[in-house]
Scaffold this active site. Sequence first.
Site, PDB file in Angstrom:
ATOM      1  CE  LYS A   2       0.059 -17.531  -2.391  1.00  0.00           C
ATOM      2  NZ  LYS A   2      -0.900 -18.652  -2.307  1.00  0.00           N
ATOM      3  CE1 TYR A  37      -3.218  -2.775   0.039  1.00  0.00           C
ATOM      4  CE2 TYR A  37      -4.014  -2.006   2.151  1.00  0.00           C
ATOM      5  CZ  TYR A  37      -4.128  -2.857   1.069  1.00  0.00           C
ATOM      6  OH  TYR A  37      -5.136  -3.771   1.032  1.00  0.00           O
ATOM      7  CG  ASP A  93     -13.154  -5.510   5.833  1.00  0.00           C
ATOM      8  OD1 ASP A  93     -12.706  -4.959   6.860  1.00  0.00           O
ATOM      9  OD2 ASP A  93     -13.678  -4.889   4.889  1.00  0.00           O
TER      10      ASP A  93
END
Length: 354
Positions: A189, A138, A249
């Site tokens: 990951k 981000y 979320d």
Amino acid sequence: MKIAVLAGDGIGPEITEQAVRVLKALATDGLRIEMEQAPVGGAGVDAAGDPLPEGTVRLAEQSDAILFGAVGGPKYDTLARPQRPEQGLLRLRKHFDLFANLRPAIVYEELAHASTLKPEVVAGLDLLILRELTGDIYFGQPRGVRVNEAGEREGFDTMRYTEPEIRRIAHSAFLAARKRARRVCSVDKANVLETTQFWRDVVTDVHKEYGDVELTHMYVDNAAMQLVRNPKQFDVIVTGNMFGDILSDEASMLTGSIGMLPSASLNAKNFGLYEPIHGSAPDIAGKGVANPLATILSAAMLLRYSLNQEEAALRVEKAVRGVLAQGLRTADIAEPGKRTVGTREMGDAVLALL
Ligand code: NAD
């Protein structure tokens, strides 16, 4: 101990008022807490032409923690980006380097029906997601859209984490686990992404200082599946900004009730901003029907993490469980046969149990 109360917009002032009443009740019981209000978001724009006025930053700097309501509303949607209410929140995060975002997902037995999952899968769930908030893809540079060597347009972002950034969030995770069931699952990951293999190595290294906490690792795709298959296997999940954005979320929806979930954003000194995960709900603002429990539970997190008052935090959480057990419900968690109450009445009930 001083708390800056930044209520913000929409339902922000209504729900924050109930959390302030709870903190005041604890103060009369011997906890020395001082609280002061200041405008933020749209209220900051109205008061001083800035979503984060000077005076608000100064108050926060002089405080041990921030209790935050919510910001935003249709009135401010047409303002230029730097004037938008959410800039107040983003600038606060940056100003105080709030890199650790803690989002508990708790399913009270009484509200297990509110989830879209089977009650037996979620009843009693008590999970803490710790999301790194200031790094990762981000914020990584370079980023943009360019024309490549083949003459095609391509978009690109950079996933990047420095060792100190990973170390500090790993420490936060192990310390948070010590206040819970002492189990951390680090999500990455590492099978595909170099950055996250590095993440795994650094978290493993930090873990050497926390022999009393169990550490496991899980790939993010598996974690997304395990969260809906058997969420109760987790105690603390720690992960990077992007994976945390998505998983937190997903986890919040396991509980099915947006008006119930608190959050904390902390820096290295445990200074924190505490807020409900929901927004300013303009559709119900001013009607006195908003659920104040997420904000009251945010105040409990404030007591636990910034003021180190575990006993007081537990008292608040117990009172919230108590009002649910008594059958009190605000409209967002209403159910047949239970009494629907407004914002203030819910606050009254929590105070009565405290
Ligand atoms: P929202 O979370 O404000 O509302 C979504 C739905 O949930 C609405 O129907 C609302 O009535 C309901 N709801 C939310 N909180 C509730 C509560 N405590 N009790 C009962 N019902 C509740 O999200 P939105 O409608 O997408 O956004 C509204 C405004 O809030 C926008 O301006 C948005 O930018 C802002 N927002 C702010 C924050 C924040 O301050 N951290 C977070 C998200 C959205």
